[in-house]
Every structure is written in structure tokens, then in C-alpha cells.
Design a protein around this motif. Structure first.
Motif, mmCIF file in Angstrom:
data_model
loop_
_atom_site.group_PDB
_atom_site.id
_atom_site.type_symbol
_atom_site.label_atom_id
_atom_site.label_comp_id
_atom_site.label_asym_id
_atom_site.label_seq_id
_atom_site.Cartn_x
_atom_site.Cartn_y
_atom_site.Cartn_z
ATOM 1 N N ASN A 194 -12.618 52.354 36.682
ATOM 2 C CA ASN A 194 -12.286 51.100 36.017
ATOM 3 C C ASN A 194 -13.133 49.946 36.545
ATOM 4 O O ASN A 194 -13.627 49.116 35.770
ATOM 5 N N GLN A 195 -13.317 49.921 37.869
ATOM 6 C CA GLN A 195 -14.102 48.841 38.479
ATOM 7 C C GLN A 195 -15.564 48.907 38.036
ATOM 8 O O GLN A 195 -16.188 47.871 37.766
ATOM 9 N N VAL A 196 -16.090 50.129 37.966
ATOM 10 C CA VAL A 196 -17.483 50.285 37.527
ATOM 11 C C VAL A 196 -17.648 49.836 36.081
ATOM 12 O O VAL A 196 -18.614 49.139 35.732
ATOM 13 N N VAL A 197 -16.698 50.221 35.223
ATOM 14 C CA VAL A 197 -16.770 49.825 33.811
ATOM 15 C C VAL A 197 -16.648 48.307 33.668
ATOM 16 O O VAL A 197 -17.355 47.688 32.867
ATOM 17 N N ILE A 198 -15.779 47.690 34.463
ATOM 18 C CA ILE A 198 -15.622 46.232 34.409
ATOM 19 C C ILE A 198 -16.912 45.542 34.840
ATOM 20 O O ILE A 198 -17.373 44.593 34.197
ATOM 21 N N PHE A 199 -17.524 46.029 35.932
ATOM 22 C CA PHE A 199 -18.770 45.423 36.399
ATOM 23 C C PHE A 199 -19.885 45.601 35.364
ATOM 24 O O PHE A 199 -20.645 44.659 35.080
ATOM 25 N N THR A 200 -19.976 46.803 34.794
ATOM 26 C CA THR A 200 -21.001 47.054 33.773
ATOM 27 C C THR A 200 -20.787 46.169 32.555
ATOM 28 O O THR A 200 -21.739 45.620 31.990
ATOM 29 N N ALA A 201 -19.520 46.024 32.155
ATOM 30 C CA ALA A 201 -19.216 45.160 31.018
ATOM 31 C C ALA A 201 -19.593 43.713 31.310
ATOM 32 O O ALA A 201 -20.086 42.998 30.426
ATOM 33 N N CYS A 202 -19.371 43.272 32.556
ATOM 34 C CA CYS A 202 -19.744 41.901 32.931
ATOM 35 C C CYS A 202 -21.244 41.690 32.820
ATOM 36 O O CYS A 202 -21.709 40.627 32.387
ATOM 37 N N VAL A 203 -22.000 42.710 33.208
ATOM 38 C CA VAL A 203 -23.463 42.593 33.114
ATOM 39 C C VAL A 203 -23.893 42.448 31.657
ATOM 40 O O VAL A 203 -24.726 41.603 31.321
ATOM 41 N N PHE A 204 -23.303 43.258 30.788
ATOM 42 C CA PHE A 204 -23.717 43.258 29.388
ATOM 43 C C PHE A 204 -23.094 42.134 28.577
ATOM 44 O O PHE A 204 -23.678 41.678 27.599
ATOM 45 N N ILE A 205 -21.898 41.687 28.958
ATOM 46 C CA ILE A 205 -21.196 40.707 28.147
ATOM 47 C C ILE A 205 -21.294 39.297 28.721
ATOM 48 O O ILE A 205 -20.996 38.309 28.034
#
Length: 321
Positions: A194-205
Motif C-alpha cells: 500500500n505504501q509503495v502504491v501511494i508513493f508511486t501515485a504521488c509521483v504520477f499524480i
């Protein structure tokens, strides 16, 4: 243990632990802000819908931004007001995840809409002769639909990843709404995915869109500096400054909340940042646009004059009758 994990049906939102008197003061203050948010964005939405002079791509995207701001406020503020009156009132597990999904959907959509609006400004200032061709209504509709769809799908991914986690207590969320990071702290399983997906989403969004916005405005700045006439340069700066203010407020608070080191921002400070993001930003957006946009001011004056004329005509008809 497995039985306890499957029995979680509700959470308690701790909110602001400041005492009953201060809670009542905050309830009145936030209720006022919430009312201003709905009224301000509602007025802008009404003006854009009723005034044909505002039927352009720029105001089309502005109307979507107003809808997102109202929806974002509605997804968090009512629950916060309920908790201020009754701190012990629980929220169901389904209601909590629904709130998380709605907040993330509207936040992601606003990120993408701000990027689209910056591109609209870029085309309007740097390619004015081709503007109607590039920003056709078909393109504008596709960009708006894509923003909403991508925002909702990304939020759905986060919620699905939360649903796979067991929750076995405690059931107290140290926040005034079901913010995703606060919810994950209650999971009694590994949340690294979940943390990895949140960080990745922050980078892209967040980081990606912010870079696109900066590229657009760097091009806009160069185009404005090349304008010889001082009046034209001033008008160009004025037209895009309101959007730049909104972008700064939104991305600044969002990046600090999700990408700054958490050790530097204790949980109580995080609540204040989220309060600014979910309550103040939606209220400030219509104020920034209405105070710094002459076309919106003109549309408001025309609407008020039309209303006064209609009331005067109604009174005259009553007198004749």
C-alpha cells in the motif's frame, strides 16, 4: 485472531481533542467555511451555466473545478462537523472506505484538472490563432472525462488494496476523516505494498502534473515577456495569475502532506494541513477566481442587474393589476 479480524464493523474518528467548548467554536467556524465553499463554487457554476459569454473552454474547466471543490468538501466536512458535536459517534467500515475513496477520487481529479487548465492557458497565450482548433469542444470534453476517470480508477486501486488487509484493533483513527495513511496504521498486516502504491501515485499524480504545469507556465512566461505592449503584458499576467495561485495552494499543501518526511510533521500538524487542503482550498478557489477575473465579475454584475430588473418589472405589473 482471525475471528477478530473479520469482525471490524466501525471506526472512531478522534478528530480534534480540544474540549467541548472549543469543539462548539470550531463547529460554528467550519460550518461557516463549508457554507461559503458551497455558495462560492455554486455561484461560479451558476454564472458559467447561465451566461453565454462564459461558454468557453477555460470556464468549462473552471466549472469542473468548482464541482470537484464542492464534492471534496462534502466528502469530509460533514463527518468532521458530526464528530465535533459527538466525538464518540462511530463511522461504519463501509462508510469509512467510501469516504476514503471519494476524497482520493476528487483530489486526484483536481490534480489532473489543474494540469489541463494550465495547458489551456498555454494554448490560449502561446497559440492564440490555433486556439479554437486545438481546444475544440470534443478535446475539452475528452480531457475532462479522462481527468474524472483516471482520478476515480486510481482511488479505486487504493481502496481495493485496503480491502485485502485485516483490521484487528484498535479501531480509533487519529484524524477527522478516513484519510488513507491514518487508516493503514490500524491494519494488523504488512502494508508495504500500500505504501509503495501511494508513493508511486504521488509521483504520477503530484510530481508529474506539477512538472507539466511548470513547463506550461515557463512557456507562458516567455510568451508574455515577448509582448511589446505594456497593457497586453499586464493583461496576460492577470489572466493566468489566478490559476497559478490555485496551483500553488493545491500542490504545495498536497506535496507537504504526502511526500514530506513524516517525522518533521507530527499527526496534529498533519491534521491542520489536511484541514487547509479539504476545507480552506475549496473555499479560496472561487474567491481567487472571482476577485481576479474581470469576466466573472462582469457576469455576476449582469446577473444581479437582470435580477433587479425582473423584480422591478414584477412590481410594476402588480401595481398595474
Amino acid at each position: 485472531m482471525e475471528e477478530n479480524q473479520t469482525m471490524v464493523t466501525e471506526f472512531i474518528l478522534l478528530g480534534f481533542c480540544l474540549g467541548p467548548r472549543i469543539h462548539m467554536v470550531l463547529f460554528g467556524l467550519f460550518s461557516l467555511f463549508y457554507t461559503f465553499t458551497l455558495l462560492g463554487n455554486g455561484v461560479i457554476l451558476g454564472l458559467i451555466s447561465l451566461d453565454s459569454r462564459l461558454h468557453s473552454p477555460m470556464y468549462f474547466f473552471l466549472s469542473h473545478l468548482a464541482i470537484v471543490d464542492m464534492a471534496c468538501a462534502c466528502s469530509t466536512v460533514p463527518q468532521m462537523l458530526v464528530n465535533l458535536l459527538d466525538p464518540a459517534k462511530p463511522i461504519s467500515f463501509t462508510g469509512c472506505l467510501t469516504q476514503t475513496f471519494l476524497f482520493l477520487s476528487f483530489a486526484h481529479t483536481e490534480c489532473l484538472l489543474l494540469v489541463v487548465m494550465s495547458y489551456d492557458w498555454y494554448v490560449a497565450i502561446c497559440h492564440p490563432l490555433r486556439y479554437s482548433v486545438i481546444m475544440s469542444w470534443r478535446v475539452c470534453t475528452a480531457l475532462a472525462v479522462t481527468s474524472w476517470a483516471c482520478g476515480s480508477l486510481l482511488a479505486l486501486v487504493h481502496v481495493v488494496l485496503i480491502l485485502r488487509l485485516p483490521f484487528c484493533g484498535p479501531h480509533e483513527i487519529n484524524h477527522f476523516f478516513c484519510e488513507i495513511l491514518s487508516v493503514l496504521k490500524l491494519a494488523c498486516a504488512d502494508t508495504r505494498l500500500n505504501q509503495v502504491v501511494i508513493f508511486t501515485a504521488c509521483v504520477f499524480i503530484l510530481v508529474g502534473p506539477l512538472c507539466l504545469v511548470l513547463v506550461s507556465y515557463s512557456r507562458i512566461l516567455l510568451a508574455i515577456l515577448s509582448i511589446q505592449a505594456g497593457e497586453g503584458r499586464r493583461k496576460a499576467f492577470s489572466t493566468c495569475s489566478s490559476h497559478l495561485c490555485v496551483v500553488g495552494l493545491f500542490f504545495g499543501s498536497a506535496i507537504v502532506m504526502y511526500m514530506a518526511p513524516k517525522s518533521r510533521h507530527p499527526e496534529e500538524q498533519q491534521k491542520i494541513l489536511f484541514l487547509f487542503y479539504s476545507c480552506f482550498n475549496p473555499m479560496l478557489n472561487p474567491l481567487i477566481y472571482s476577485l481576479r477575473n474581470t469576466e466573472v465579475q462582469g457576469a455576476l454584475r449582469r446577473a444581479l442587474c437582470k435580477e433587479s430588473h425582473s423584480q422591478l418589472g414584477w412590481r410594476v405589473n402588480l401595481q398595474h393589476q
